[in-house]
Scaffold this motif. Structure first.
Motif, mmCIF file in Angstrom:
data_model
loop_
_atom_site.group_PDB
_atom_site.id
_atom_site.type_symbol
_atom_site.label_atom_id
_atom_site.label_comp_id
_atom_site.label_asym_id
_atom_site.label_seq_id
_atom_site.Cartn_x
_atom_site.Cartn_y
_atom_site.Cartn_z
ATOM 1 N N ALA A 1 -5.402 3.201 -5.570
ATOM 2 C CA ALA A 1 -4.301 2.970 -4.624
ATOM 3 C C ALA A 1 -3.031 2.755 -5.424
ATOM 4 C CB ALA A 1 -4.587 1.747 -3.772
ATOM 5 N N GLY A 2 -1.886 2.840 -4.741
ATOM 6 C CA GLY A 2 -0.614 2.528 -5.386
ATOM 7 C C GLY A 2 -0.525 1.036 -5.680
ATOM 8 N N THR A 3 0.420 0.688 -6.539
ATOM 9 C CA THR A 3 0.537 -0.702 -6.984
ATOM 10 C C THR A 3 0.720 -1.669 -5.817
ATOM 11 O OG1 THR A 3 1.606 0.166 -8.932
ATOM 12 C CG2 THR A 3 1.765 -2.196 -8.597
ATOM 13 N N ARG A 4 1.632 -1.337 -4.918
ATOM 14 C CA ARG A 4 1.905 -2.253 -3.799
ATOM 15 C C ARG A 4 0.709 -2.363 -2.866
ATOM 16 N NH1 ARG A 4 8.195 -1.061 -2.199
ATOM 17 N NH2 ARG A 4 9.015 -1.350 -4.288
ATOM 18 N N THR A 5 0.067 -1.235 -2.630
ATOM 19 C CA THR A 5 -1.114 -1.268 -1.763
ATOM 20 C C THR A 5 -2.191 -2.152 -2.380
ATOM 21 O OG1 THR A 5 -0.631 0.940 -0.990
ATOM 22 C CG2 THR A 5 -2.870 0.169 -0.655
ATOM 23 N N GLU A 6 -2.418 -1.973 -3.666
ATOM 24 C CA GLU A 6 -3.446 -2.790 -4.334
ATOM 25 C C GLU A 6 -3.115 -4.267 -4.217
ATOM 26 O OE1 GLU A 6 -4.507 -0.471 -8.245
ATOM 27 O OE2 GLU A 6 -6.193 -1.584 -7.417
ATOM 28 N N LEU A 7 -1.838 -4.585 -4.403
ATOM 29 C CA LEU A 7 -1.437 -5.989 -4.290
ATOM 30 C C LEU A 7 -1.670 -6.513 -2.876
ATOM 31 C CD1 LEU A 7 1.881 -6.075 -6.359
ATOM 32 C CD2 LEU A 7 -0.275 -7.180 -6.933
ATOM 33 N N SER A 8 -1.352 -5.687 -1.887
ATOM 34 C CA SER A 8 -1.523 -6.153 -0.507
ATOM 35 C C SER A 8 -3.001 -6.292 -0.165
ATOM 36 C CB SER A 8 -0.822 -5.210 0.477
ATOM 37 O OG SER A 8 -1.478 -3.967 0.510
ATOM 38 N N THR B 1 -5.406 -6.899 -2.336
ATOM 39 C CA THR B 1 -5.927 -8.022 -3.112
ATOM 40 C C THR B 1 -5.626 -9.353 -2.416
ATOM 41 O OG1 THR B 1 -5.487 -6.752 -5.096
ATOM 42 C CG2 THR B 1 -5.902 -9.081 -5.426
ATOM 43 N N TYR C 1 -11.646 -0.107 -0.325
ATOM 44 C CA TYR C 1 -10.234 -0.161 0.028
ATOM 45 C C TYR C 1 -9.927 0.356 1.430
ATOM 46 C CZ TYR C 1 -8.481 -1.634 -4.570
ATOM 47 O OH TYR C 1 -8.179 -2.339 -5.699
ATOM 48 N N ASN D 1 -3.365 -2.152 8.286
ATOM 49 C CA ASN D 1 -2.256 -1.636 7.473
ATOM 50 C C ASN D 1 -2.447 -0.131 7.274
ATOM 51 O OD1 ASN D 1 -0.372 -1.019 5.535
ATOM 52 N ND2 ASN D 1 -0.719 -2.876 4.330
ATOM 53 N N ALA E 1 -0.290 2.180 6.530
ATOM 54 C CA ALA E 1 0.397 2.747 5.352
ATOM 55 C C ALA E 1 -0.503 2.597 4.126
ATOM 56 C CB ALA E 1 1.713 2.028 5.135
ATOM 57 N N PHE F 1 -3.737 2.348 4.273
ATOM 58 C CA PHE F 1 -4.885 3.237 4.503
ATOM 59 C C PHE F 1 -4.547 4.655 4.046
ATOM 60 C CE2 PHE F 1 -7.289 6.126 7.297
ATOM 61 C CZ PHE F 1 -8.574 5.760 6.941
ATOM 62 N N ASP G 1 -2.292 5.521 1.882
ATOM 63 C CA ASP G 1 -2.170 5.528 0.420
ATOM 64 C C ASP G 1 -3.546 5.581 -0.242
ATOM 65 O OD1 ASP G 1 -0.828 5.299 -2.068
ATOM 66 O OD2 ASP G 1 -1.326 3.174 -2.130
#
Lengths: 546, 363
Positions: free
Chosen positions: B193-200, B202, B211, B220, B222, B224, B226
């Motif tokens: 996933a993208g960085t922001r997605t991974e953070l969200s 997590t 994921y 979410n 967006a 999904f 990603d």
């Protein structure tokens, strides 16, 4: 049967829906990073990509660049260096100095605290250092504290380090290394390494950042710590993310695609050359501490002490002729595309006290090779025919380009007509054992510093019983190394460090070839990158901003 | 005619002798025997990995051979117990496994059980995605090939099936990445996933680690989207391998079924060939896929090591490659034990299902 076919239909339908979702949601995405929305990170967050790995966030259990990258952001240090400099100064300390030849006293700033609200006192400092020594983890940095006799917390803000050997000028630098993070005694156990998850949950952080979320070797999210009161100051960004890669190709593609802001270690030389041509990113280079060199075994090298034709003068002539012939600039340009630069001393250029004695002493006197000089050295020593050199290198520990590097050394030596080179390589586990058992007469090694001080390139290599085990001993050099280590006056110490380099350059116990340069690649909108490329070799995310 | 996997004969063939009920045996005994076979399978794998990992030396030397003087190095090897006889180390390890103690990794000091849980979910996600691709590509194309047998589409699809099956997973992965990520910029280069997605994801409470499921649970879309964009290429690289097998299997079985009396009867009543294939012939043809799917789990897990490495999909395969490089005996052994258990248990379950569907396999 009817039931089972219905179930089959449902399964296929479910698979179909899932796959539709799978394909319908795919469109131009811009790659793997931060372009996706829906996250929680703020727009000003800096994303830093690296291939380095975290071994552990516990300072007692790690002694590696990847772990230190995170530790350096989240833990406080007694001593540190300002961005742009390798000189150590007090960090969360108010003052730090020798109060007696074997006593180094540190006075902490008042009212320091950890992110969990616990007070940071001298007792935490004592706990931190005692713990590293007590645990003595195989992956830990306890060996750096070999000169530490005891630590005492005199009061809440005063710590006294008692040393075994007097006037250890390296000790302040050691306090800024992997062994230096000050940790919370109310969170960490005294006798064992703590898991990363427990550390993150305990929030024992008092550095420029705290850890916001943590996925080991995948993603670490950092948040600026308003309570940090130290040398590095408030970070230029509110938050930073460290993203971990296994393959430097993916790291390169993601920085090119704008999915990360800065790419750190370890882009290859080819990557750097390629990125240099990309208008969307900028390649920054700074001095690096890595040294690549050839080691001579004084017993087994041609004319070495334990060979049938033993002759110290001839052995020295062989080493000198090799130093005259080797063309470092060509290796730098052709193999490493300038990401490593020629090294003309055993101490890398940029460190206080570093000189370049081998530049004048060998080759044409300006750093280039000289065949005539090599011929004269050998003929003056009475060596007539080509000298056969058995040269070993390692293909799996010092980067993929070692093979090309040593093929070039062989080519340069043989092209002179003065040497025949038997070039061989051995896998690291065997290599690291065999080299210390006199198996390799002449061989490759490399070195990353433990701390940014010239001594880290001298004591481990040139005193009796050094880790090279190459049977080199020179009482003058040993004496000079010891003196520079215990001379408080900076100017005098700098001169002594210069003297060691000259003496070692004459003996040629090792032949330095290349010095690494630090390399960072950043998007054009990223500021402050050059500030973290200094001879301290520390990556500081706090200087980066958009 | 070349087939990758021949369909097992079934009752529908009408070629098998009539079944006789045997005294003694039966499903219970069959399940018991199959269950007991799981243990030697795992033991053999664990033993092989244990000794093979030690051929190349001890992990302390691998990690610190260049930095420590030989005496200190030896001290640490002794302290860690790597200088003891191999058999002693082996039996001690088996004893630990028996108590569920997988140990702590040598290279990054984490509990092996925690590591297996974290990365197991990523591998499970990849395997699910790959099976979806395999089913979606393999089954319809197999039916098309059967419907158009001995014509051009059939020939093309048969060649395609062989290509899917024969192309090494890492090569397919690199090719897909080169075309869709590097050249066309349609899909992400690597990661889950993208960085922001991974953070969200997590930050979610009690995430499953799968994921797309976590993104859906949190609503979410967006994230999904990603996650799905990151999933496509790894799922294709791994799924097409199995799709090749399914394609050939479905084709062979559908063709076999199309010759059956009840299909002929439908044909004589004027039912179209397309309807015969899609309505009547494919159902019995899919049953053997359940058996093959079980066998493919081992193939998928093997392929996952290469796929995960190619796409930096941080699952068990990715970690296995890293830990092998670091000669982290403890971690490698932990992962291999888990993979062995998954393969053995999956095959056990598939055997039971096959035995329930077709009682002949019990004998």
């Amino acid at each position: 049967m009817i039931k089972s076919t219905k179930a089959l239909h449902r399964a296929i339908a479910l698979a179909g829906i899932s796959a539709l979702a799978l394909t319908a949601c795919t469109g131009p995405s811009g790659g793997g990073g931060g372009t996706a929305s829906g996250g929680s990170a703020g727009g000003g967050a800096i994303t830093f990509g690296t291939t380095d790995k975290v071994v552990t966030l516990d300072p007692a259990g790690s002694y590696d660049a990847g772990s230190f990258l995170v530790m350096n952001q989240v833990y406080p240090f007694l001593m540190n260096s300002k961005p742009g400099s390798a000189e150590v100064s007090p960090d969360i300390a108010e003052s730090a100095s020798f109060t007696a030849p074997t006593e180094f006293t540190v006075k902490l700033k008042p009212n320091l605290k950890f992110a969990n609200g616990h007070a940071l006192t001298a007792s935490d400092v004592k706990f931190s250092y005692d713990r590293v020594v007590k645990i003595d983890d195989p992956n830990g940095p306890a060996s750096l504290l070999s000169n530490l006799k005891s630590v005492e917390a005199k009061d809440d803000t005063t710590v006294v380090f008692t040393l075994k050997q007097a006037n250890d000028q390296v000790f302040p630098s050691v306090l800024g290394t992997n062994t230096g993070p000050v940790i919370d005694e109310e969170v960490f156990p005294a006798d064992k390494v703590m898991s990363d998850e427990d550390i993150v949950a305990g929030k024992p952080f008092a550095g420029p950042y705290t850890i916001d979320s943590y996925k080991k070797n995948e993603l670490v999210s950092l948040k600026s710590n308003p309570d940090y009161n130290g040398l590095l100051g408030k970070p230029s960004n509110d938050s930073a993310v460290i993203k971990y890669y296994a393959d430097s190709n993916n790291l390169k593609l993601d920085v090119q695609g704008g999915n990360i802001d800065v790419a750190g270690r370890s882009l290859t030389a080819t990557d750097a050359a390629d990125l240099d041509k990309d208008s969307k990113v900028k390649v920054y280079k700074g001095p690096g501490g890595e040294l690549r060199y050839i080691v001579f075994n004084f017993d087994t090298m041609p004319f070495g002490a334990k060979t049938p034709e033993a002759n110290p003068a001839k052995a020295l002539a062989v080493r000198q002729a090799m130093a005259d012939i080797v063309d470092r600039q060509a290796i730098s340009d052709q193999v490493y595309k300038g990401t490593y630069v020629p090294a003309y001393s055993v101490v890398p250029d940029g460190l206080p006290g570093a000189t370049q004695p081998m530049k004048e002493m060998y080759g044409d006197g300006s750093g280039k090779p000289s065949l005539d000089k090599a011929k004269k050295v050998l003929s003056d020593a009475g060596i007539t025919g080509p000298v056969n050199v058995k040269l070993q290198y390692n293909p799996d520990h010092y980067g993929k380009s070692s093979g090309d590097e040593y093929a070039m050394v062989k080519e340069q030596l043989e092209k002179s007509g003065l040497f025949t080179v038997d070039l061989q390589s051995t896998e690291w586990v065997t290599y690291s054992k065999a080299r210390t058992s006199d198996a390799y007469p002449v061989y490759q090694l490399g070195w990353f510093p433990d701390y940014s001080d010239a001594d880290n390139y001298l004591t481990p290599f040139f005193i009796p019983g050094n880790f090279l085990k190459n049977h080199y001993e020179n009482p003058t050099v040993t004496d000079l190394v010891q003196k520079q280590l215990t001379t408080p006056d900076k100017t005098e110490r700098g001169k002594l460090i210069g003297d060691v380099q000259s003496a070692v350059a004459k003996d040629l116990s090792t032949l330095p070839l290349l010095q690494g340069s630090q390399l960072l690649v950043a998007g054009k909108d990223i500021k402050g990158v050059e500030k973290t490329l200094d001879p301290s070799f520390k990556t500081r995310l706090g200087v980066l901003s958009k | 005619m070349t087939t990758l996997i021949d369909a097992p004969p079934s009752d529908a063939d009408g070629l098998l002798p009539p079944r006789k009920k045997q005294a003694g045996g039966g499903l219970g005994q069959y399940i018991l025997v199959r269950f007991l076979l799981i243990f030697p399978t795992i033991l053999i794998l664990v033993t092989m990995v244990f000794f093979l990992m030690r051929i190349t030396g001890d992990p302390i030397t691998a990690a610190m051979g260049g930095r420590l003087p030989p005496e200190q190095l030896q001290e640490r090897i002794t302290a860690a117990g790597y200088d003891r006889p191999l058999l002693v180390q082996y039996f001690e390890y088996l004893g630990q496994l028996a108590t569920g103690n997988f140990g702590t990794t040598l290279s990054d000091n984490r509990k092996v059980t925690e590591m297996l849980t974290t990365y197991g979910s990523a591998t499970l996600e990849l395997a699910i995605n790959a099976i979806i691709v395999a089913l979606l590509v393999g089954i319809p194309l197999g039916m098309v090939a059967a419907h158009r047998r001995d014509h051009l589409p059939d020939a093309v699809l048969r060649i395609l099936a062989i290509l899917f099956y024969a192309t090494p997973v890492f090569f397919a992965g690199m090719l897909l990445k080169l075309v869709f990520s590097v050249w066309l910029h349609w899909l992400p280069v690597a990661g889950r996933a993208g960085t922001r997605t991974e953070l969200s994801l997590t930050a979610l409470e009690a995430p499953t680690g799968i994921y797309w499921l976590d993104a859906l649970r949190s609503g979410n879309m967006a994230a999904f989207s990603d996650v799905m964009s990151h999933a496509v290429l790894p799922a294709l690289a791994l799924g097409l391998l199995t799709a090749g097998v399914f394609l050939r299997l479905v084709r062979t079985n559908v063709i076999g079924t199309l010759g059956k009396d009840y299909v002929e009867a439908g044909r004589s009543r004027g039912v179209s060939e397309f309807r015969l294939v899609t309505k009547h012939a494919y159902k019995p043809a899919l049953i053997p896929i359940i058996t093959v799917m079980g066998l493919q789990i081992a193939v998928l897990l093997g392929g996952a090591v290469l796929t995960e490495t190619t796409f930096e999909w941080k699952g068990l395969g990715f970690q296995l490659a890293n830990y092998l490089t670091a000669r982290d005996f403890v971690a490698v052994q932990g992962i291999v034990v888990l993979l062995a258990v998954i393969v053995a248990v999956t095959n056990f379950i598939v055997d039971i299902i096959a035995a329930l569907i077709d009682p002949r396999v019990r004998y």
